[in-house]
Design an enzyme around this catalytic site. Structure first.
Site, short mmCIF file in Angstrom:
data_model
loop_
_atom_site.label_atom_id
_atom_site.label_comp_id
_atom_site.label_asym_id
_atom_site.label_seq_id
_atom_site.Cartn_x
_atom_site.Cartn_y
_atom_site.Cartn_z
N GLU A 52 0.83 -1.21 0.00
CA GLU A 52 0.00 0.00 0.00
C GLU A 52 0.86 1.26 0.00
OE1 GLU A 52 -2.16 -2.98 2.78
OE2 GLU A 52 -0.14 -2.62 2.00
N CYS A 75 -2.41 -3.74 7.12
CA CYS A 75 -2.00 -3.91 8.52
C CYS A 75 -2.34 -2.66 9.32
CB CYS A 75 -0.51 -4.24 8.61
SG CYS A 75 0.58 -2.88 8.11
N THR A 196 19.96 -39.32 -0.25
CA THR A 196 20.04 -38.53 -1.48
C THR A 196 21.43 -37.92 -1.64
OG1 THR A 196 17.67 -38.03 -1.43
CG2 THR A 196 19.08 -36.53 -2.68
N GLU A 292 13.07 -32.47 -0.75
CA GLU A 292 13.49 -33.22 -1.93
C GLU A 292 14.24 -34.47 -1.48
OE1 GLU A 292 15.35 -31.17 -5.16
OE2 GLU A 292 14.29 -29.30 -4.78
#
Length: 371
Positions: A52, A75, A196, A292
């Protein structure tokens, strides 16, 4: 142009802050007077001015008597920046059109209420569904204090994430792999399991896009991560946490010397306590986590009910193989009614591949086995 056009412009502006506003929401704003856009702006980065204020500062003429379209309720409290309700009143706007309601307890309807009390016309819930879609991360984090967790994987049409030999490069095409890097840029942290790291030696960074780099989190119960892994060698460049069950002092010192933070969070079985890890990440202000991992970590996260969203990249390939790995492994469920339940998918085509996105309605049930 119509009210819908102006709000959709505000939505498109909000998306420009993706990856940079965390843990704040993405917000866009458009100021209109006499049927013309005279100012627009968005929240660019956490700690900087809100949408804003940026939109009103950009106005090409006095906005008095005009309308501001904003994707999230303004806000009304002092944070790192002044309240947005103050600038809206100061500029003598006549009308405020709001998309999403702000669940932040410091706002939660008070922003709109203050503007109404001062005589402004306030319209709420305008294109709310489209505006809400901007900020699932913020809405989850501000109400729970926990990161919004996204589970991501790439698989073949027959549900394999690697061949029987463990080869996985590449399952998807170039367009899908490029999309993964833009996906990583949206979130505060990215997590993988030690399996991984040992199998693929990934870097887990975000290449291309905005330049935002998520914090890397490795789930490594026995602190097996090699010191010569790409994760460790690049820890001075990319913030890195290795979560473990117990830390052998010499290995811990060696990792810390390389810039790795070692975080011991043992569960009852001595392995990483995943709920405690997610809670700690939230405590540190990390509002989102892209997982992941391999199949074991994915199953553990699902069974603990920690996953909010799934991104599955599906390639038009078939690997076969009884021993080939799948996206979710672990113990599995004994009956269909114990499964994790998901919403209907959002489908995006990426070259020859498909991205399927789902929200999680409920986690897997049954005996839990950690990674």
């Amino acid at each position: 142009m119509t009210d819908m056009d102006y709000m959709r412009r505000a939505i498109s502006l909000a998306r420009l802050g993706e990856g940079w506003t965390n843990p704040n929401p993405m917000v866009g704003a458009v100021v209109v007077k006499n049927g013309r856009v005279i100012g627009e702006g968005y929240h660019r980065r956490c700690g900087e001015l809100h949408a804003e204020r940026n939109a009103l500062a950009a106005c090409t003429e006095d906005p008095a008597g005009g309308t501001i379209y904003v994707t999230l309720e303004p806000c009304c409290h002092q944070g790192r920046t002044p309240p947005c309700t103050e600038i809206i009143l100061e500029k003598n706007l006549a009308r405020v059109v709001i998309g999403s309601r702000d669940p932040n307890p410091k706002v939660a309807g008070r922003g709109a209420g203050i503007l109404r009390e001062k005589g402004l016309r306030v319209e709420e819930d305008f294109l709310r569904e489209e505006c809400d879609a901007l900020n699932p991360v913020f809405f989850h984090y501000i109400t729970t204090g926990l990161p919004y967790v996204v589970m991501k994987y790439a698989m073949t049409l027959d549900g394999k994430i690697a061949t029987v030999t463990g080869a996985s490069r590449w399952i998807t095409g170039e367009e899908a792999r490029k999309h993964v890097h833009s996906l990583r840029g949206r979130y505060s942290a990215i997590m993988a399991g030690i399996g991984t790291v040992l199998a693929d030696d990934p870097l887990l960074n975000c290449r291309g896009g905005s330049g935002h780099q998520p914090r890397r989190v490795i789930c490594d119960s026995r602190l097996q991560i090699p010191l010569d892994s790409r994760i460790c060698r690049s820890a001075g460049e990319y913030a890195t946490i290795v979560a473990c069950g117990a830390a052998e002092p010499e290995k811990k010192r060696a990792l810390e010397a390389m810039g790795v933070e070692v975080l011991a969070l043992p569960g009852p079985d001595g392995r990483v306590d995943l709920p405690a890890l997610v809670k700690e990440l939230g405590r540190r202000g990390l509002d989102s986590l892209l997982v992941e991992g391999g199949g074991v970590l994915h199953e553990a996260m699902l069974r603990e009910g920690l996953v909010n969203h799934v991104c599955a990249y599906v390639a038009p390939k078939i690997f076969g193989g009884r021993g080939a790995k799948s996206p979710v492994e672990g113990m599995g469920v004994e009956s269909p009614d114990q499964c994790a339940r998901l919403t209907g998918p959002l489908i995006t085509r990426l070259g020859e591949d498909l991205l399927l996105e789902y929200d999680i309605l409920g986690g897997m049930k049954g005996v839990y086995r950690n990674c």
